[in-house]
Design a protein around this motif. Sequence first.
Motif: not given
Ligand code: HEM
Lengths: 102, 383
Positions: B62, B70, B158, B163, B215
Amino acid sequence: MAKITFVTQSNETITVEGNSGNVMELAVQNKIKGIDGNCGGVCSCATCHVHVEPSDWDKVGAPNSMESDMLEFDEKVSDYSRLSCQMKISEDLDGIVLKVAN
Amino acid sequence: MKNSNIPDPFEKARLEKGFGEMDDQNDPVVMALRHKDVRRCAHNHKTFQSGAEPGRIVIPSEVNIRDIRQIPFEVDPPMHGEYRAVVEQWFKRPLEEAYTAQLEKQIGALVEEAITKDSVEVIKEFSLVLQSRALTLLFNVSFSESETWISWGTHVFRSEESALDASKANILYDYIDAQIENSIKNPGEDFYSKLLAAEVNGKKLTKEEIKGVVILTFAGGRDTVINAVTNSIAYFSEHPKSLERLKKEPELINFAIEELIRYFSPLTQMGRVATEDTQVCEHAVKADTRISLNWASANRDANVFENPNEVVIDRKMNPHVAFGFGTHNCLGATHARQILKVLIHTLIEKVSSIEIIDAKENIETLGEFKRKVGFDNINVKFN
Ligand code: HEM
Ligand code: HEM
Ligand code: FES
């Protein structure tokens, strides 16, 4: 029936009695500070870590390999470390003293 | 194959080499796949750091869509512990009776509503709603905030086209800014006020730091909880006997929760950045490149788990790493576990069966690996 004494990080000494279950559960029921038992006793969180009084070590016994693998990476591990969720309560534990690691 | 099965795509690589490789936006990742290596690398925060450029340890990276660090997630010890101490107690509130009672009310109402419908799309109509409402308890804000959060949809960061969408992330950032300003003007008992009052090393947190904590609380607990809840519904739909057994032997519910979390591993992996030339499972890793701790793979390691690809509902010894391991172990785990506990109790009490009508799997592509994490959508009938 087993009497078990916990010594917390702030040096409080609490003696409680248990009949069944494991030592972590007994500690949580009695709100012993520093024993959280987050994973419910499946050996996955180490929030039930205690240091057994060396003179009681033989009563308690050594951890099995899964438990010692878990303890290996704990900052506070000592030669007398156990995860209290893996200690079954029985007469054998009567009178032991456990220092809460966290 | 059953809808609720989650296959393990890492087995071959885990056995043969112990590591996997994937590219991600020209910043490749070496994945640690074995249970022992995952724990060892998670423990070794000096060589494998979290406090790299913000966004870099998340996969997909990211770095291009955010600058805010964070907290405590992207901070290493010893500072990590200082931040974590500020929020640790707050994240234990789910153990309080009043909190659980609220959760029971929320989930009870949601399940009752679901039973009246001919078909429920679990992700949007059930899990997203459940997750958003439950989060109002963790934030200690008004229930009505959940309506705003639900309206963001499942993918708050998203868009349909890409993505990683910065403009979508801004919706969340703007919202959080407004909430913080609001709590500055009207301090109360909410999470923002608590953070505004907190001190680290005798100094108040900056607004930037507060945003970093908030966040993370939104992001870390969204997809993960939605997948855990949805996958649980699919599992119990196809394994009614397990639910019956839990009804007869409620003392097994704790074991069942840990086992479902192990099996689902809602967060597949998390990255770290190497601070020196090193290795993972004898594979060379250069300084300033990324590795990942592949929780999902470690949780199927046959050296640790007997019958790793089966849900053994009463598994007693279960040293899974689905909530991470060591320093950064999941702060939201107490909240997540409590949600699943109340959900299982509610299903036992109110639901006789669940039929899956149709389902579309959600598959992550991680280089050569394709992993099912849950569903894009799944329609069911609750009876
Ligand atoms: C500002 C903080 C965050 C942003 C902007 C963010 C952004 C995103 C984005 C854009 C995706 C989609 C990726 C894709 O489909 O290719 C995603 C998926 C995911 N993120 Fe984050 N994320 C953040 C923090 C976190 C944190 C801290 C965790 C876990 C401790 C997390 C866990 C996940 C998981 C498990 C997915 C996959 C979910 C799925 O596709 O079903 N994220 N996140
Ligand atoms: C079933 C649901 C969940 C799963 C499987 C999960 C998984 C994880 C994992 C594997 C980590 C470790 C990341 C690392 O080592 O870099 C983590 C960290 C974290 N999670 Fe969760 N999580 C879940 C729910 C939640 C919820 C509900 C919240 C908050 C509302 C949350 C907040 C956090 C935070 C703040 C951290 C960082 C802790 C630190 O750096 O000290 N998670 N989570
Ligand atoms: S309670 Fe989690 S390891 Fe003992």
